[in-house]
Each structure stands twice: as C-alpha cells, then as structure tokens.
Design a protein around this motif. Structure first.
Motif, PDB file in Angstrom:
ATOM      1  N   GLU A   1      -1.571 -18.996  25.480  1.00 47.90           N
ATOM      2  CA  GLU A   1      -0.573 -20.198  25.084  1.00 47.90           C
ATOM      3  C   GLU A   1      -1.216 -20.826  23.884  1.00 47.90           C
ATOM      4  N   LEU A   2      -0.558 -20.921  22.801  1.00 43.71           N
ATOM      5  CA  LEU A   2      -0.898 -21.410  21.520  1.00 43.71           C
ATOM      6  C   LEU A   2       0.285 -22.478  21.072  1.00 43.71           C
ATOM      7  N   SER A   3      -0.223 -23.552  21.280  1.00 44.13           N
ATOM      8  CA  SER A   3       0.794 -24.868  20.820  1.00 44.13           C
ATOM      9  C   SER A   3       0.879 -25.062  19.391  1.00 44.13           C
ATOM     10  N   GLY A   4      -0.764 -24.835  18.950  1.00 47.52           N
ATOM     11  CA  GLY A   4      -0.885 -25.301  17.500  1.00 47.52           C
ATOM     12  C   GLY A   4      -1.825 -26.549  17.531  1.00 47.52           C
ATOM     13  N   GLY A   5      -2.164 -27.014  18.847  1.00 49.22           N
ATOM     14  CA  GLY A   5      -3.053 -28.142  18.927  1.00 49.22           C
ATOM     15  C   GLY A   5      -4.473 -27.612  19.031  1.00 49.22           C
ATOM     16  N   MET A   6      -5.249 -28.589  19.087  1.00 50.00           N
ATOM     17  CA  MET A   6      -6.740 -28.342  19.174  1.00 50.00           C
ATOM     18  C   MET A   6      -7.109 -27.647  20.329  1.00 50.00           C
ATOM     19  N   ASP A   7      -6.532 -28.052  21.592  1.00 51.27           N
ATOM     20  CA  ASP A   7      -7.110 -27.358  22.949  1.00 51.27           C
ATOM     21  C   ASP A   7      -6.888 -25.734  22.826  1.00 51.27           C
ATOM     22  N   SER A   8      -5.569 -25.545  22.598  1.00 55.84           N
ATOM     23  CA  SER A   8      -5.290 -24.041  22.520  1.00 55.84           C
ATOM     24  C   SER A   8      -5.954 -23.213  21.399  1.00 55.84           C
ATOM     25  N   ALA A   9      -6.035 -23.961  20.544  1.00 50.81           N
ATOM     26  CA  ALA A   9      -6.760 -23.514  19.252  1.00 50.81           C
ATOM     27  C   ALA A   9      -8.313 -22.942  19.479  1.00 50.81           C
ATOM     28  N   THR A  10      -8.906 -24.035  20.326  1.00 51.87           N
ATOM     29  CA  THR A  10     -10.180 -24.084  20.836  1.00 51.87           C
ATOM     30  C   THR A  10     -10.489 -22.614  21.585  1.00 51.87           C
ATOM     31  N   VAL A  11      -9.359 -22.545  22.574  1.00 53.86           N
ATOM     32  CA  VAL A  11      -9.479 -21.487  23.530  1.00 53.86           C
ATOM     33  C   VAL A  11      -9.415 -20.098  22.666  1.00 53.86           C
ATOM     34  N   ALA A  12      -8.593 -20.055  21.605  1.00 49.68           N
ATOM     35  CA  ALA A  12      -8.237 -18.917  20.892  1.00 49.68           C
ATOM     36  C   ALA A  12      -9.556 -18.600  20.350  1.00 49.68           C
ATOM     37  N   CYS A  13     -10.244 -19.561  19.679  1.00 44.98           N
ATOM     38  CA  CYS A  13     -11.463 -19.029  18.945  1.00 44.98           C
ATOM     39  C   CYS A  13     -12.622 -18.590  19.840  1.00 44.98           C
ATOM     40  N   GLY A  14     -12.453 -19.418  21.005  1.00 45.20           N
ATOM     41  CA  GLY A  14     -13.339 -18.915  22.225  1.00 45.20           C
ATOM     42  C   GLY A  14     -13.481 -17.315  22.610  1.00 45.20           C
ATOM     43  N   LEU A  15     -12.157 -17.325  22.673  1.00 44.19           N
ATOM     44  CA  LEU A  15     -11.707 -15.759  22.947  1.00 44.19           C
ATOM     45  C   LEU A  15     -12.379 -14.908  21.860  1.00 44.19           C
ATOM     46  N   ALA A  16     -11.903 -15.171  20.682  1.00 44.44           N
ATOM     47  CA  ALA A  16     -12.092 -14.470  19.677  1.00 44.44           C
ATOM     48  C   ALA A  16     -13.892 -14.253  19.563  1.00 44.44           C
ATOM     49  N   ALA A  17     -14.556 -15.198  20.155  1.00 41.53           N
ATOM     50  CA  ALA A  17     -16.093 -14.841  19.784  1.00 41.53           C
ATOM     51  C   ALA A  17     -16.508 -13.892  20.701  1.00 41.53           C
ATOM     52  N   ILE A  18     -15.632 -13.449  21.807  1.00 36.70           N
ATOM     53  CA  ILE A  18     -16.129 -12.457  22.688  1.00 36.70           C
ATOM     54  C   ILE A  18     -15.474 -11.091  22.592  1.00 36.70           C
ATOM     55  N   ALA A  19     -14.270 -11.029  22.106  1.00 32.44           N
ATOM     56  CA  ALA A  19     -13.451  -9.978  22.029  1.00 32.44           C
ATOM     57  C   ALA A  19     -12.127 -10.316  21.358  1.00 32.44           C
ATOM     58  N   ALA A  20     -11.352  -9.575  20.453  1.00 34.92           N
ATOM     59  CA  ALA A  20     -10.317  -9.784  19.634  1.00 34.92           C
ATOM     60  C   ALA A  20      -9.076 -10.002  20.664  1.00 34.92           C
ATOM     61  N   PRO A  21      -8.538 -11.393  20.776  1.00 33.94           N
ATOM     62  CA  PRO A  21      -7.252 -11.394  21.692  1.00 33.94           C
ATOM     63  C   PRO A  21      -6.257 -11.158  20.688  1.00 33.94           C
ATOM     64  N   ARG A  22      -4.968 -10.515  21.490  1.00 31.30           N
ATOM     65  CA  ARG A  22      -4.102  -9.924  20.766  1.00 31.30           C
ATOM     66  C   ARG A  22      -2.665 -10.852  20.876  1.00 31.30           C
TER      67      ARG A  22
END
Length: 522
Positions: free
Chosen positions: A223-244
């Motif tokens: 879920e990507l709203s464009g806010g800081m919380d979902s963006a932080t989760v996106a970056c956290g996922l990108a640190a371990i694998a490439a989210p699609r």
C-alpha cells in the motif's frame, strides 16, 4: 487467525488433524488457510494444544501433528508461547473439558469469541458471531460516538470479546474468564548519540522488522499512499529485495498534486509497478439500509469501498501478502513532560474540537457514559493500542480477499527503539524524514512536508447526499436505544451539509457507521 465451533463436552475426545481443521467429536478449529501461516497440533496424555502462527521461513507443510511425551510437550509449549511473530493458540485439558485461548503480540488478525454455558464460538471475522441475536453495549457505543479510541476485550456487541495482544480467555463448562497481560514498562529515553548513529540504527531496526517474515516479491503488494509511513515500508523492503507491486488511493482537491508528485517519485526511484484507485470513483457508501448477507465488523474502515477495490486488485495480481504503513503514526510520540501542558496532547486537542458536536448529538445518559473514566481497556503493550485498533479495523476485510496483512511499522522492537529516541529525533518524525531523504532524495519529503489526508472526502459527500440521509433518518435506531437525540442528529447533519467543516463531519460519520450497525442487528 482461526475460526472454531467448540462444544465443551467434545474436549474429552482426542483431537486430530483431518486435512483442513483440528477435529474432536463434532467440534472443529479451522485455521485461516494461507501460505504465510502454519498450524501445529501437539498431543500428549490428557492434554493438547494447537497453534496457528506466522511462518518464519517460506515453504514447509501447512500443518503438522505431533504426539510427544510430557517433557517434549512442555518444550514445544514454551516455544510456541515465545514465538517471535503473531499467533493464536488453543490449549485443552481433557479432564474437566477445560480450554484456554491465547494471542500473540502483533494483533494482525485478532480473534473474537462468544462463550455460552457449554459452547464456544471463535472467529477472526466478528460478523460470524452476530448471526445470533446481538445487543449493542451502551457504554462502549457512547465512547465510540464521542470518538474515543478504545482497544479492549470488551466490544460493542454484548457477550462478544476480542482477544487483545498477549491476552488469554479460559473456558470450562459454566464458566469463562478473561485475563489481560501485565503492562509493559514505562519507556526510558536512550542516551545521547551522534545524529548519523541514530539514522543507521533506525535503518537497521526497520530492516529487521521487514526481514522478520519471508518476502516473496512476486506475491507481495505494498500500500503506497505517498505519505511517509508507506514510503518508509517501501524503502525497508527495497533494502532486502526489490518490491514489485504498489497500490494506492488517489485523493481529490488540494492534496492531489503533491500526492501524485511524491508517489510518482517513489514509484520511479524504487522501480515499482503501480496501480491506483480514484477515491472519487469509489466513494464511501452513506446508505444506512442493511445489505442482505453482509455482516459488518465491530471496527470499520470508513473508506472500505476504495480500499476493497485496492485489495481486490492485489489479489487479482496473484499477491497473497499486503504490506502496509499501519503503526507509523505511533512511532514518534510526544510525552507529557515534553509538552507545555496536558492540554497540548493530541487526545486533549481532539476532545476539545469535537466536544460541542458530541454534546449536541448524545442524550444526557450517553454523555455521562462517554465522560466516565473506563477501566476495561487493555494495558499498555509492546505495540501501541491505537496501531492495534487500526489493524482491527481492516484485518478481516483484507483476509477475506486471501491477503495476509503485514505491518512492519507495528513491530514491537522497532516501536521500542523509536519510543526511546530523544525529543529532537522524534519531534515531527525528524528521524523518519531524514531516512527517507537519504533513500529517496531530499526533494521527496522536504522540510514543511504536508501529509495527505482523507478528511476532505466526507464533508462534500454528506452535503451532496443530505436529502437521502434526512429521509432515512426519519427512523433512528440509536435514538430508539437512548444513545442519541433525534433533533441533535438532524442539527448535526444540517451543520455538516451547510459548513462542510471537519470537526462535526467526524462526529457525524461515526454516528452513521454505528447507526448502520444497529439497524443490521435489529
């Protein structure tokens, strides 16, 4: 995490895994069948337990049955109690037909329970338990109408409890007792450190929270709203694998252009395949008439129509896990000693803002109930209560679509780290903002960033449908129950339709949801 219909007398029988459920006599415990979960049934002489829990690794059998001696039983039991991810656990003593239900810390998909003299019903979908005649709890309803956030075993339906985090419910013929866990210790602020050290530690803690469960990019949506919380989760996922896959609800009005810009930047920089839903095309329903066959839960996502379209799309893409930013709002609290006065707390500000509208709406009896200090709330836990309440609003609707909700920002270890931060790292989410600027560039979340909000959705919608609501509210179930004043309801509706102000709108929306629930229960 599970559903069950248990005749207590059936606990005298030996349980077995029948391929879909733990069966004993005519009773069954059915786990939520999902690749993110596993079921373990452990039996020994005279007792057994079954646990449904989040997997720590991908793959493996969906369920196992073990017959063990007393020593191994105790070892397996302790291991399950200390499981580091979420779980629900049923343990039984065949002598006396006694049963205990336990919950883990995360509250990802809470279980609701209804006990009678000789029977226990359990479900992760609260609507399953309201097929029997159901009454509204006057005190809980009064607090909810006053916009008080309550996380507790006691629910808005009399006789139904929710298993809160780390809690237990013990049942035997003719008797049931609920037990809250001890509260967590009061937070102690950490010692001063270098600015960059805090940033590195936050990134490491976030990575651990994201990496605690197996991540399969092809089967995971964000879920990507464009806010800081979902963006932080996106970056956290990108640190371990490439989210699609990312999915988001696009807003209208003045918040839309910055939302589009931020989401576009995040999607481009992380290489996401993005799907969106327009809030204008999936507006919340204000129709108060019960829908045949539809059972409302006790905690409702107000923007369910748009969210449901998003979750349906995730399922159609072949995803079975949904990563969310739930819990982000609670990571960086202000403490009372850091404020000029207790009146500066968010709760106090909210109370002042809505007090006049609430007083207009409620009857004198309901006002007194809402103003009373209640003693039934769950104690402070490793995960903040407001984050757990937010999860409870959405979890069942997400699960109905075959998705498992994953909320990395509600991880208790991450929450503990953030709660111990010094004020300058917490205030305004300074540390999270610096993390995002490091990961995405300083232009994505610059100083003075304004959070996107759904607050503008309901005022215009209510104004446009005021005529329909006026007609439907000629009869009012909550007024018949003595909770609201009929004239106050119409005055509040007129005020929202005329001014479209946010404070009265929030009170009216809460009333409309509860009115629909009361009509469903008859």
């Amino acid at each position: 995490m599970l559903k069950a219909t248990i005749a207590l007398a059936d606990l005298a029988f030996d349980p077995r895994w029948d391929g879909q459920a733990v069966a004993f006599g005519a009773s069954r415990i059915e786990p939520f069948a999902h690749p993110a979960l596993e079921t373990l049934l452990v039996r020994t002489d005279g007792q057994w337990f079954a646990t449904v829990r989040e997997r720590r690794t991908e793959g493996g059998a969906p369920a196992r049955q073990l017959d063990v001696d007393a020593a191994e039983f105790e070892q397996r039991y302790r291991e399950c109690l200390l499981w580091p991810l979420d779980y629900a656990m049923v343990e039984a003593a065949q002598a006396g037909c006694r049963l205990k239900l336990r919950a883990g810390v995360f509250g990802a998909l809470p279980v609701y329970a209804r006990a009678t003299d000789d029977r226990l019903e359990l479900s992760w979908d609260a609507g399953d338990l309201t097929r029997a005649p159901t009454a509204l709890d006057f005190e809980i309803a009064s607090h909810r109408l006053a916009l008080h956030t309550i996380y507790s075993a006691r629910q808005i339906a009399v006789g139904i409890v929710m298993l809160t985090e780390r809690a237990s419910l013990s049942v035997e013929p003719g008797k049931a007792s609920y037990h809250y866990p001890p509260p967590v210790q009061v937070t102690t602020l950490a010692q001063a450190r270098e600015r960059d050290a805090w940033l590195a530690s936050f990134a490491a803690q976030l990575r651990e929270a994201v990496d605690a469960r197996p991540f399969v990019a092809a089967r995971s949506a964000l879920e990507l709203s464009g806010g800081m919380d979902s963006a932080t989760v996106a970056c956290g996922l990108a640190a371990i694998a490439a989210p699609r896959s990312s999915l988001g609800i696009l807003l209208e009005g003045e918040t839309r252009p910055p939302q589009l810009k931020r989401r576009g930047a995040i999607v481009e920089r992380l290489g996401l395949h993005d799907e969106t839903v327009e809030i204008a095309a999936r507006s919340p329903s204000l129709d108060l008439r019960p829908v045949p066959g539809q059972r409302l839960g006790f905690n409702q996502e107000y923007y369910l129509e748009a969210c449901a379209a998003l979750w349906d799309r995730a399922a159609s893409l072949g995803c079975d896990r949904l990563y969310t930013g739930v819990g982000g709002d609670e990571l960086f609290p202000d403490y009372l000693h850091e404020l000029a006065s207790e009146g500066d707390t968010l709760e106090a500000q909210r109370e002042r803002t809505h007090r006049a509208q609430v007083d207009t709406l409620l009857t004198p009896r309901a006002r007194e109930a809402a103003r009373g200090l209640h003693s039934f709330g769950a104690p402070a836990g490793p995960v903040p209560a407001t984050a757990l309440a937010a999860q409870a609003c959405r979890a069942a609707d997400i699960a109905r679509r075959g998705l498992w909700p994953v909320n990395p920002l509600s991880d208790p270890r991450l929450a503990r780290f953030c709660h111990q931060l010094p004020l300058e790292q917490r205030r305004g989410r300074a540390l999270m903002q610096r993390y995002l600027q490091q990961q995405l560039g300083e232009d994505t979340f610059p100083a003075g960033y304004r959070k996107e909000t759904f607050e503008q959705v309901f005022p215009a919608l209510i104004a446009a449908q005021a005529g329909m609501l006026t007609e439907q509210l000629r009869e009012c179930a909550l007024a018949d129950l003595g909770l609201v004043d009929r004239r106050g309801v119409m005055a509040l509706l007129d005020a929202v339709a005329a001014s479209q102000a946010r404070a009265p709108t929030a009170v009216l929306v809460s009333f409309l949801w509860m009115e629909r629930l009361a009509r469903q229960w008859g």
